[in-house]
Scaffold this motif. Structure first.
Motif, short mmCIF file in Angstrom:
data_model
loop_
_atom_site.label_atom_id
_atom_site.label_comp_id
_atom_site.label_asym_id
_atom_site.label_seq_id
_atom_site.Cartn_x
_atom_site.Cartn_y
_atom_site.Cartn_z
N ASP A 1 5.81 19.22 -2.85
CA ASP A 1 6.68 20.38 -2.67
C ASP A 1 6.80 20.68 -1.17
O ASP A 1 6.04 21.47 -0.62
N GLY A 2 7.78 20.03 -0.54
CA GLY A 2 7.90 20.11 0.93
C GLY A 2 8.15 21.52 1.44
O GLY A 2 7.28 22.14 2.07
N ARG A 3 9.35 22.04 1.19
CA ARG A 3 9.69 23.40 1.63
C ARG A 3 10.24 24.11 0.40
O ARG A 3 11.43 23.96 0.07
N PRO A 4 9.38 24.85 -0.31
CA PRO A 4 9.75 25.35 -1.64
C PRO A 4 11.07 26.12 -1.68
O PRO A 4 11.36 26.93 -0.78
N MET A 5 11.85 25.83 -2.70
CA MET A 5 13.06 26.59 -3.06
C MET A 5 14.04 26.72 -1.88
O MET A 5 14.56 27.79 -1.62
N SER A 6 14.29 25.61 -1.19
CA SER A 6 15.14 25.72 0.01
C SER A 6 16.25 24.68 0.07
O SER A 6 16.99 24.64 1.05
N GLY A 7 16.38 23.82 -0.92
CA GLY A 7 17.34 22.72 -0.85
C GLY A 7 18.77 23.16 -0.65
O GLY A 7 19.60 22.42 -0.09
N ALA B 1 16.75 21.21 5.42
CA ALA B 1 15.69 21.65 4.50
C ALA B 1 14.91 20.49 3.92
O ALA B 1 13.75 20.64 3.53
N THR B 2 15.53 19.32 3.88
CA THR B 2 14.87 18.18 3.22
C THR B 2 13.83 17.49 4.11
O THR B 2 13.04 16.70 3.63
#
Ligand code: SF4
Ligand code: SF4
Length: 424
Positions: free
Chosen positions: A288-294, A300-301
């Motif tokens: 979970d790289g940067r939660p809820m940000s796609g 963001a990726t």
């Protein structure tokens, strides 16, 4: 504030359970043709095979998103687009909505069924929270930035009369009404910092383990995902033990964890040692790289790709497929390709610290099993669902084939980046 949530026993509204004779509907021919033209995987291609080949795609409906109408329509569209798994809240009504969407899609085109995954947490977690405020506490002249920033249209405010009598007992005063639409809020947190009056509270909750175990034993659930910070193995163990023999019903167990730096691998090894004695099926690590940000934008990726590069290069990580999430969007596959990680089998670094990878022969597993898409996937199809709803009200998307076609094109463009669909 922290609450303990049980699975909701409400059933999916009856009007959404009734499916028409879609196989014979001529209006859906364009949808069928589009699915065939791009080459969506057939009945014989299993989700497990996708994980092995590195082209697994999961739709994340959201661990806290509970709008059953949107969830049902999203599940229908993404099943037609060929996803391998649909991840949703551990709630009976939500699971029923996902399964209804899947079966309605399969009534249109005979595709294989994606796995249904439910998400639970072992401790407080960003994905398991809701925003809350009393709109009557808000100044009438507030410019309502909370409404503007919410990506889920989960805040709705209108002027109305106060429920409290004004001091002279005659005329009701004007106030804001409405507030957070709880079932649509998925806890992204974007509204919290923008309120100039600090009116918005966070309500966190932990899914009840016994209720989750009972839910897993019902039909229609193939996988469970445990969200954890990885820092408190005792919480993880308590949840794992609490799930008991319900896990024997599953085909996949996923653990979703953030990048916690140097201790990530040791946390993973500890959790694997807890699961391993009675792990009944395959397991997967959701990075979970940067939660809820796609949905925020291209950049963001980066964190999810950096997390994948880091883990893929570690030799002593525990067994299990690796899958990206948190910030994933239409640019994720390009980023993985640039790092040489898309559908490759091994990663090493040369003396100049450059990454060397090996491509995928048929007999070997891909290093990265696939990608999960959440906010971005919901945003691109959600636009079509909102437009349909504003024209026709609450609706089954297959009743409006032009909207279904438009939503499907959006979904195919995203899923196709991983599955290499033919251009359409
Ligand atoms: S937390 Fe996110 S989804 Fe929930 S109301 Fe706030 S902005 Fe909307
Ligand atoms: S920004 Fe704050 S004060 Fe303004 S409407 Fe939203 S919650 Fe109320």
């Amino acid at each position: 504030m922290s609450l303990r949530f049980s699975c909701n026993s409400t059933s999916f509204p009856q009007q959404h359970q009734v499916r028409g004779n879609l196989k014979s509907s001529k209006n859906l021919d364009k949808v069928r043709n589009l699915v065939k033209t791009v080459g969506v995987p057939s009945l014989t291609s299993s989700p497990l095979e996708s994980l092995r080949r590195g082209n697994w795609v999961k739709l994340i409906c959201g661990a806290s998103f509970e709008d059953v109408v949107d969830i049902r329509n999203l599940s229908l569209v993404y099943t037609l687009a060929g996803v391998d798994c649909i991840d949703c809240a551990a709630d009976l009504a939500v699971v029923s909505a996902v399964n209804d969407g899947i079966e309605s899609a399969r009534d249109i085109v005979g595709l294989r069924r994606p796995w249904v995954m439910i998400s639970v947490n072992d401790d407080e977690d960003l994905h398991f929270r809701k925003a809350e405020f009393d709109p009557e506490d808000c100044p009438l002249d507030c410019s309502r930035p909370c409404e503007i920033v919410c990506p889920a249209s989960a805040i709705s405010l209108n002027e109305g009369n106060s429920t409290l009598e004004v001091s002279d007992g005659t005329n009701a005063s004007r106030v804001l009404k409405g507030g957070v639409i709880t079932e649509r809020c998925y806890g992204c947190g974007r509204c919290f910092p923008v309120c100039p009056y600090d009116n918005i509270r966070v309500v966190t909750y932990i899914r009840d383990t016994t209720a989750t175990a009972d839910l897993i034993k019902r039909n229609g659930i193939d996988a469970v995902e445990i969200h954890t910070s990885g820092r408190q193995s005792a919480f993880f163990e308590e949840l794992w033990d609490g799930l008991g023999d319900s896990i024997s019903h599953l085909r996949l167990i996923a653990v979703s964890l953030p990048n916690v730096g140097d201790s990530t691998i040791s946390s993973m090894n500890t959790m694997y040692s807890i699961m391993e004695p009675n792990l009944p099926c395959f397991n997967l690590w959701q990075l979970d790289g940067r939660p809820m940000s796609g949905d925020i934008g291209r950049g963001a990726t980066r964190e999810s790709i950096a997390f994948a590069v880091r883990l893929a290069a570690v030799k002593d990580r525990p067994p299990g497929f690796l899958q990206l999430a948190g910030g994933t969007n239409a640019h994720t596959v390009d980023g993985l390709k640039k790092m040489g990680l898309f559908q490759t089998t091994s990663i090493t670094k040369n003396s100049k610290d450059e990454i060397l990878t090996a491509s995928l022969p048929n007999s070997l597993h891909a290093l990265i099993g696939g990608i999960a898409y959440g906010g971005y996937a919901r945003k691109i199809v959600g636009r079509v669902l909102s437009s349909m709803q504003s024209q026709y009200g609450v609706a089954l998307i297959e009743d409006y084939p032009e909207h279904l076609l438009e939503a499907l094109r959006e979904a195919l463009a995203l899923v196709g980046t991983v599955k290499s669909y033919d251009p359409f």
